[in-house]
Design an enzyme around this catalytic site. Structure first.
Site, PDB file in Angstrom:
ATOM      1  N   PHE A 126       0.864  -1.180   0.000  1.00  0.00           N
ATOM      2  CA  PHE A 126       0.000   0.000   0.000  1.00  0.00           C
ATOM      3  C   PHE A 126       0.904   1.235   0.000  1.00  0.00           C
ATOM      4  CE2 PHE A 126      -2.769   3.263   1.652  1.00  0.00           C
ATOM      5  CZ  PHE A 126      -3.911   3.032   0.915  1.00  0.00           C
ATOM      6  N   ASP A 195       2.137  -4.790   8.586  1.00  0.00           N
ATOM      7  CA  ASP A 195       0.946  -3.954   8.428  1.00  0.00           C
ATOM      8  C   ASP A 195      -0.238  -4.916   8.283  1.00  0.00           C
ATOM      9  OD1 ASP A 195      -1.209  -2.544   7.329  1.00  0.00           O
ATOM     10  OD2 ASP A 195       0.091  -1.131   6.263  1.00  0.00           O
ATOM     11  N   TYR A 220     -10.905   0.552  10.276  1.00  0.00           N
ATOM     12  CA  TYR A 220     -12.126   0.910   9.521  1.00  0.00           C
ATOM     13  C   TYR A 220     -12.477  -0.109   8.449  1.00  0.00           C
ATOM     14  CZ  TYR A 220      -8.230   3.205   7.025  1.00  0.00           C
ATOM     15  OH  TYR A 220      -7.028   3.484   6.438  1.00  0.00           O
ATOM     16  N   LYS A 221     -11.666  -1.165   8.311  1.00  0.00           N
ATOM     17  CA  LYS A 221     -11.986  -2.178   7.296  1.00  0.00           C
ATOM     18  C   LYS A 221     -12.778  -3.307   7.966  1.00  0.00           C
ATOM     19  CE  LYS A 221      -7.712  -1.132   4.790  1.00  0.00           C
ATOM     20  NZ  LYS A 221      -8.248  -0.360   3.670  1.00  0.00           N
ATOM     21  N   ARG A 371     -11.726  -5.264  -7.049  1.00  0.00           N
ATOM     22  CA  ARG A 371     -11.559  -5.980  -5.773  1.00  0.00           C
ATOM     23  C   ARG A 371     -12.916  -6.277  -5.147  1.00  0.00           C
ATOM     24  NH1 ARG A 371      -7.953  -2.845  -1.451  1.00  0.00           N
ATOM     25  NH2 ARG A 371      -9.773  -1.489  -1.478  1.00  0.00           N
TER      26      ARG A 371
END
Ligand SMILES: Cc1ncc(COP(=O)(O)O)c(C=O)c1O
Length: 412
Positions: A126, A195, A220-221, A371
């Site tokens: 990322f 991560d 938040y995922k 995705r």
């Protein structure tokens, strides 16, 4: 043998997680396959936020720091997240973004290896991980070394202070062998940071068993904390006395309200705080984590693999030409499935207009990626079946080629 919708219904009946869907508010007619980007709204959050705003803040005002125990929020949330990543709550801090948490842990890690000059990151990680590593390298006069994503260990030598990897890749959904890579990097004396943004709450993680050194992850995922909810960071207990993070703010002071001139670090993980923590966002996150009550991460993983297996099997059966870039092997797969296609952006937009929400990610010079994230707490096998049915419809009707999809939105 052709997979039918009835097969999907049967899989849902067998999976045993149907009851957790009621713990979320999802709009009617939406199949939400983007929990790997922003988790859905847990049903208790609106009332909790209203209470924190109206009663705790509105009426309690400053008194709520004590009366509503706002100072204890971080510790209470750490208690819920710790078992998901295999650590002690006392070693978790929350409050900053993932990017800031990466900065703190990267600086602390390289300071633990004086004399070593290299931070290793993989180029398809990322972007923020690479950007922060570049910033840290620049700040401390180190070298940023990009490794081969397929073989990060090939770049590790005795000059490497830190290997920083994303456990589950945000584009492809492929997952690293955390324990194996950590052990091999340690063999060269390097520290390892993970991560966990695309892992926490979706795949079992055991940082302690893997003997990892540092970790960060967003909430938040798959943890459904809400847009921009704060990240966590973890520091292995054996490093806590020696490791020094760079943002020495008053909340990391041993006695913040002594208001003394000189910084004296709080013991343990408390010293990793910097400024005042976001009470509203943490309150939302605390309530959101109740969606995990009574559900083990092993059950979530079993369901996630079953959902992604079904998606991949249906794509193979009905859209065999589509390239699935996510590993087929369970041990290397996170909780998403990614498809590469020259019109991936249009495909995602056409699906969204049919109520099937996934997202699009660019991939440099290669065709982009559609995705689809599978959050077992609120996605079932029938959703998977119906989503593929829509995908077949989009491609058969050329809906993804519609001119309005030629231009991209700011957030893809
Ligand atoms: C692997 C990874 N790291 C970091 C981030 C985001 O960092 P931040 O929370 O600072 O926005 C994301 C966001 O999707 C991510 O996927």
């Amino acid at each position: 043998m052709t997979i039918t919708r009835d097969d999907a219904v049967r899989l849902d009946e067998a999976a045993g997680l149907a009851h957790t869907r009621q713990r979320f508010r999802l709009p009617d007619g939406v199949i939400y396959l983007d929990g790997n980007s922003l988790g859905a709204l847990p049903s208790g959050v609106p009332a909790r936020l209203a209470d924190v705003v109206e009663r705790e803040w509105g009426s309690g005002l400053i008194r709520s720091w004590n009366d509503a125990k706002w100072m204890e929020l971080i510790g209470r949330i750490a208690t819920r997240i710790a078992p998901l990543v295999g650590v002690r709550p006392a070693d978790l801090h929350l409050g900053d973004s993932t990017s800031v948490s990466l900065f703190k842990t990267m600086v602390a890690a390289v300071r633990l290896r004086p004399g070593r000059r290299v931070i290793v990151v993989e180029p398809s990680t990322f972007p923020t991980d690479g950007y922060v590593a570049a910033g840290v390298a620049d700040l401390l006069g180190l070298e940023l070394r990009w490794c081969d994503p397929a073989d990060p260990l090939a770049s590790i030598d005795d000059d490497v202070a830190l290997l920083s990897l994303t456990h589950v890749d945000f584009r492809t959904g492929s997952m690293y062998d955390m324990a194996g890579i950590t052990a091999a990097a340690h063999g060269h004396g390097a520290l390892v940071q993970w991560d966990l943004c695309h892992s926490v709450g979706a795949v079992p993680v055991d940082l302690t068993a893997a003997d990892a050194d540092f970790a960060v992850g967003c909430t938040y995922k798959y943890l459904n904390g809400g847009p921009g909810s704060p990240a966590f960071l973890w520091v292995a207990p054996q490093h806590q006395d020696a490791a020094r993070q760079p943002i020495t703010g008053w909340m990391g002071h041993a006695a913040p309200f002594a208001m003394s001139r000189d910084f004296a670090r709080a013991p343990g993980i408390g010293g990793w705080a910097s400024g005042t923590h976001p009470v509203l966002a943490l309150s939302s996150l605390e309530t959101a984590l109740e969606a995990f009550d009574g559900v083990s991460i092993a059950e979530i993983r079993a369901s996630s693999l079953s959902l992604t297996d079904l998606f991949i099997a249906l794509i193979g059966e009905r859209l065999g030409d589509l390239e699935v870039v996510t590993p087929i092997e369970h041990a290397r797969r996170g909780s998403q499935v990614s498809l590469r296609h020259p019109d991936a952006y249009g495909i995602v937009q056409a699906l969204i207009s049919r109520g099937v929400i996934g997202d699009y990610r660019d991939d440099g010079t290669k065709p982009g990626i559609a995705r689809f994230g599978f959050t077992p707490l609120y996605v079932g096998h029938t959703d998977v079946y119906d989503a593929v049915e829509h995908l077949v419809g989009v491609l058969a009707g050329g809906e993804h080629l519609a001119p309005q999809y030629a231009e991209r939105n700011a957030v893809t």
